[in-house]
Scaffold this motif. Structure first.
Motif, PDB file in Angstrom:
ATOM      1  N   GLU A  94     -31.649  -9.335 -43.765  1.00 21.62           N
ATOM      2  CA  GLU A  94     -31.594  -9.395 -45.107  1.00 21.62           C
ATOM      3  C   GLU A  94     -30.240  -9.842 -45.491  1.00 21.62           C
ATOM      4  O   GLU A  94     -30.290 -10.747 -46.496  1.00 21.62           O
ATOM      5  N   ALA A  95     -29.167  -9.691 -44.775  1.00 22.75           N
ATOM      6  CA  ALA A  95     -27.923 -10.029 -45.258  1.00 22.75           C
ATOM      7  C   ALA A  95     -27.643 -11.366 -44.735  1.00 22.75           C
ATOM      8  O   ALA A  95     -26.671 -12.033 -45.086  1.00 22.75           O
ATOM      9  N   ALA A  96     -28.344 -12.194 -43.759  1.00 27.27           N
ATOM     10  CA  ALA A  96     -28.340 -13.210 -43.227  1.00 27.27           C
ATOM     11  C   ALA A  96     -28.482 -14.615 -43.932  1.00 27.27           C
ATOM     12  O   ALA A  96     -29.193 -14.176 -45.089  1.00 27.27           O
ATOM     13  N   ASN A  97     -27.683 -15.653 -43.924  1.00 29.15           N
ATOM     14  CA  ASN A  97     -28.048 -16.629 -44.599  1.00 29.15           C
ATOM     15  C   ASN A  97     -29.022 -17.338 -44.375  1.00 29.15           C
ATOM     16  O   ASN A  97     -29.571 -17.304 -43.309  1.00 29.15           O
ATOM     17  N   ILE A  98     -29.963 -17.573 -45.434  1.00 34.88           N
ATOM     18  CA  ILE A  98     -31.400 -18.188 -45.293  1.00 34.88           C
ATOM     19  C   ILE A  98     -31.580 -19.180 -44.657  1.00 34.88           C
ATOM     20  O   ILE A  98     -32.537 -19.499 -44.072  1.00 34.88           O
ATOM     21  N   GLU A  99     -30.581 -20.097 -45.068  1.00 36.73           N
ATOM     22  CA  GLU A  99     -30.730 -21.597 -44.265  1.00 36.73           C
ATOM     23  C   GLU A  99     -30.228 -21.324 -42.788  1.00 36.73           C
ATOM     24  O   GLU A  99     -30.999 -22.224 -42.023  1.00 36.73           O
ATOM     25  N   THR A 100     -29.575 -20.602 -42.451  1.00 37.23           N
ATOM     26  CA  THR A 100     -29.217 -20.361 -41.087  1.00 37.23           C
ATOM     27  C   THR A 100     -30.573 -19.774 -40.368  1.00 37.23           C
ATOM     28  O   THR A 100     -30.736 -20.081 -39.397  1.00 37.23           O
ATOM     29  N   LEU A 101     -31.208 -19.093 -40.999  1.00 38.66           N
ATOM     30  CA  LEU A 101     -32.354 -18.340 -40.320  1.00 38.66           C
ATOM     31  C   LEU A 101     -33.495 -19.379 -40.483  1.00 38.66           C
ATOM     32  O   LEU A 101     -34.046 -19.256 -39.478  1.00 38.66           O
ATOM     33  N   LYS A 102     -33.567 -20.360 -41.253  1.00 38.78           N
ATOM     34  CA  LYS A 102     -34.584 -21.237 -41.117  1.00 38.78           C
ATOM     35  C   LYS A 102     -34.356 -22.120 -39.964  1.00 38.78           C
ATOM     36  O   LYS A 102     -35.314 -22.427 -39.286  1.00 38.78           O
ATOM     37  N   SER A 103     -33.079 -22.717 -39.718  1.00 39.59           N
ATOM     38  CA  SER A 103     -32.778 -23.251 -38.550  1.00 39.59           C
ATOM     39  C   SER A 103     -32.936 -22.800 -37.334  1.00 39.59           C
ATOM     40  O   SER A 103     -33.446 -23.511 -36.424  1.00 39.59           O
ATOM     41  N   ILE A 104     -32.749 -21.356 -37.237  1.00 38.37           N
ATOM     42  CA  ILE A 104     -32.791 -20.446 -36.060  1.00 38.37           C
ATOM     43  C   ILE A 104     -34.523 -20.735 -35.774  1.00 38.37           C
ATOM     44  O   ILE A 104     -34.987 -20.642 -34.582  1.00 38.37           O
ATOM     45  N   VAL A 105     -35.290 -20.449 -36.660  1.00 41.40           N
ATOM     46  CA  VAL A 105     -36.802 -20.134 -36.525  1.00 41.40           C
ATOM     47  C   VAL A 105     -37.208 -21.794 -35.905  1.00 41.40           C
ATOM     48  O   VAL A 105     -37.931 -21.944 -35.189  1.00 41.40           O
ATOM     49  N   GLN A 106     -36.722 -22.884 -36.593  1.00 42.78           N
ATOM     50  CA  GLN A 106     -37.114 -24.320 -36.173  1.00 42.78           C
ATOM     51  C   GLN A 106     -36.504 -24.375 -34.681  1.00 42.78           C
ATOM     52  O   GLN A 106     -37.639 -25.112 -34.055  1.00 42.78           O
ATOM     53  N   PHE A 107     -35.532 -23.808 -34.614  1.00 46.56           N
ATOM     54  CA  PHE A 107     -34.824 -24.258 -33.153  1.00 46.56           C
ATOM     55  C   PHE A 107     -35.809 -23.407 -32.015  1.00 46.56           C
ATOM     56  O   PHE A 107     -35.605 -23.869 -30.704  1.00 46.56           O
ATOM     57  N   HIS A 108     -36.282 -22.404 -32.263  1.00 39.78           N
ATOM     58  CA  HIS A 108     -37.317 -21.783 -31.343  1.00 39.78           C
ATOM     59  C   HIS A 108     -38.796 -21.984 -31.302  1.00 39.78           C
ATOM     60  O   HIS A 108     -39.505 -21.314 -30.533  1.00 39.78           O
TER      61      HIS A 108
END
Length: 566
Positions: A94-108
């Motif tokens: 919940e505390a993580a940067n949302i744009e970073t999370l989006k990139s992580i999802v796309q990269f997996h």
């Protein structure tokens, strides 16, 4: 139709969710298969995947990955996500940067179904939704082997089949490259001399740019470390400049230092698997290519045979290459190299000196050998190909040796290549990869041992060079005309074997098929195409590729392969 529509909607949203998250949500009816999909699998095993399920929920991706489709998903375990959160300075998902999370999802996530059969030593065939490729290999530790992804994560469970694709469980979160080629190399002190050369030539900016146009973005850098340069007597940038900068201005494209750096940059993104897939690659230096081949599992650059002399190449160090960046990939070269400038040089190509037969001492220059294609997919030779013929018996290429009969007696080294040609039942083309040819303008001579299977046999052919049709034809059944060397050359013929009485060697004919300008120094492609007639006994002995300003008639060749200049 509903499934197809839902799939297309899901794909569209997956690709664009990073951009449109703030837009009004659409109510989409999603059709799924009866199997558990990717999200269902994560929900089924919360002790292992609850944290990455939270990542999917927070990025509003769960609905898409629970839909009909064909995906490959690399699923980090809870332990992997906890480690990543700690390393990234986030207390929770919940505390993580949302744009970073989006990139992580796309990269997996990959929009294709890939099992571990695709996990070669190199990049996967399809990029992630993030736009970068993943690389795979095998890690051997403690006597056990595991697949490793991006040198970041081990695959702990693979090929899990779900309703919309495959899941591979991994022990670390994969992180995409966010730095450019220039920045990655600049951060490594062991490449400081090469980086300084990149800066001084003005090419740093290009290697530091992530072009919005993906057709221009990707580059491949072949980097030389300080150690490699020191092995060649270069211990500083000043040494490198003194050796190569012939104008004193490295930003000048004509300066030799600028050429040196540009020659180390390939166009496009090319991991090691891509590099070995073709014999040459274009560099940023106009009309200059790097030749490549795979030798004993090593990727070798510029190891070529010129005029009978083997020029040793440079190895790309496999375990420290394939380094992905935000605008390409870079490799670590194990030796110092630069573009080689040569004048156009004649190539007197004995087409029967191909790798496979030369490795057969019982046959090479001793006896015939057949290379057969049992099916259309067969490819028995590396550099010689032929179009599939409808009759199985005609799909045989023969290395032909004979020192006594009319076919091989006066051929160079007494051997020729035999290939059936002609419709309706024989192969309709024959294609060969030449030795390296220095760029320039050349005349192309087809040198053959004439043969007629019957009195009515005819085998008229045309030739293409790198796909360009040559203006003159030649005929495997035609004798060399009578006449002096000068008279023959005037009508596009020559005697390419050493001089003998006409009756003894009139079967050995050199026929000019045209002039061609090679734009780059590399191996080229020559194809023979029958245009009338058909027969099995077509015997090609040599191909002469001679600069237009050179003597076209000499040397001539003896049966032992030696050159004769009279």
């Amino acid at each position: 139709m509903k499934n197809k529509l839902s799939y297309l909607v899901a794909v569209s949203l997956l690709l664009s969710f990073a951009v449109v998250q703030s837009c009004q949500k659409m109510e989409i009816k999603i059709e799924t298969t009866g199997d558990v999909n990717i999200v269902g699998y994560l929900e089924k095993y919360p002790d292992s995947f609850s944290l990455f399920k939270q990542v999917l929920d927070r990025t509003e991706t769960s609905a898409f990955l629970n839909a009909y489709g064909a995906y490959t998903f690399f699923a980090p375990t809870n332990s992997a996500v906890k480690t990543w959160l700690t390393q990234s300075g986030f207390s929770s998902v919940e505390a993580a940067n949302i744009e970073t999370l989006k990139s992580i999802v796309q990269f997996h996530l990959i929009m294709d179904t890939l099992t571990t059969t695709s996990f070669k030593d190199g990049k996967l065939p399809v990029p992630t939704l993030y736009g970068q490729y993943l690389i795979t290999g095998v890690s051997n530790k403690g006597g056990s082997s595991s697949f490793i992804v991006n040198r970041q994560a081990l695959v702990i469970k693979s090929n899990v089949r779900v309703g919309n694709g495959f899941i591979h469980e991994i022990d670390h979160v994969l992180q995409p490259s966010t730095t450019t080629l220039a920045k990655q190399l600049e951060a490594k002190p062991e490449f400081s001399i090469f980086v300084q050369a990149i800066k001084e030539t003005g090419l740093y900016e290009r290697l530091n740019t992530v072009d919005a146009d993906t057709s221009k973005r990707w580059m491949t850098l072949l980097a030389e470390s300080n150690r490699v340069l020191a092995d060649s007597g270069i211990h500083s940038y000043a040494d490198l400049k003194a050796k190569y900068s012939n104008t004193g201005n490295p930003t000048n494209p004509a300066d030799s230092l600028h050429i040196y750096v540009a020659y180390h940059i390939l166009t496009g993104v090319k991991f090691l698997g891509d590099i070995i897939s073709t014999s040459a690659h274009q560099t940023l230096q106009p009309q200059e290519v790097v030749s490549t081949q795979l030798i004993n599992s090593e990727v070798i650059l510029n190891e070529d045979m010129f005029n009978g002399v083997l020029e040793k190449g440079v190895t790309l160090i496999r375990d420290v290459s394939d380094n992905a960046a935000s605008n390409g990939v870079w490799h670590d070269a194990g030796g110092h190299f630069t573009a080689k400038y040569r004048p156009p040089t004649a190539v007197y190509w004995d087409v029967s000196t191909f790798t496979e037969i030369m490795k057969m001492p019982a046959n090479y220059r001793k006896a015939n050998f057949d290379f057969r294609r049992q099916t259309e997919a067969d490819q028995p030779l590396k550099d010689i190909y032929w179009g599939w013929g409808p009759l199985a018996g005609t799909n045989t290429f023969t290395y032909y040796y004979n020192s006594t009969n009319s076919v091989g007696r006066y051929a160079v080294n007494n051997d020729v290549n035999q290939l059936p040609l002609g419709l309706p039942n024989r192969p309709i083309w024959w294609e060969m990869v030449t030795p390296p040819i220095v760029k320039g303008k050349y005349k192309i001579w087809m040198c053959y041992s004439r043969s007629k299977q019957s009195s009515s046999s005819n085998q008229l052919c045309q030739v293409t060079v790198n796909g360009e049709l040559m203006p003159r034809t030649f005929n495997f059944t035609e004798l060399r005309p009578k006449g002096s060397d000068t008279e023959l050359e005037a009508i596009g013929w020559k005697q390419y074997t050493e001089t003998r009485a006409y009756s003894a060697d009139s079967n050995y004919a050199g026929k000019l098929v045209g002039t061609y300008e090679f734009k780059t120094t590399q191996r080229q492609l020559i194809r023979i195409i029958p245009i009338s007639g058909t027969q099995n006994n077509n015997y090609l002995d040599m191909i002469h590729i001679i600069p237009v300003d050179d003597n076209q008639l000499l040397p001539k060749f003896a049966t032992d392969g030696s050159k004769k200049y009279n």
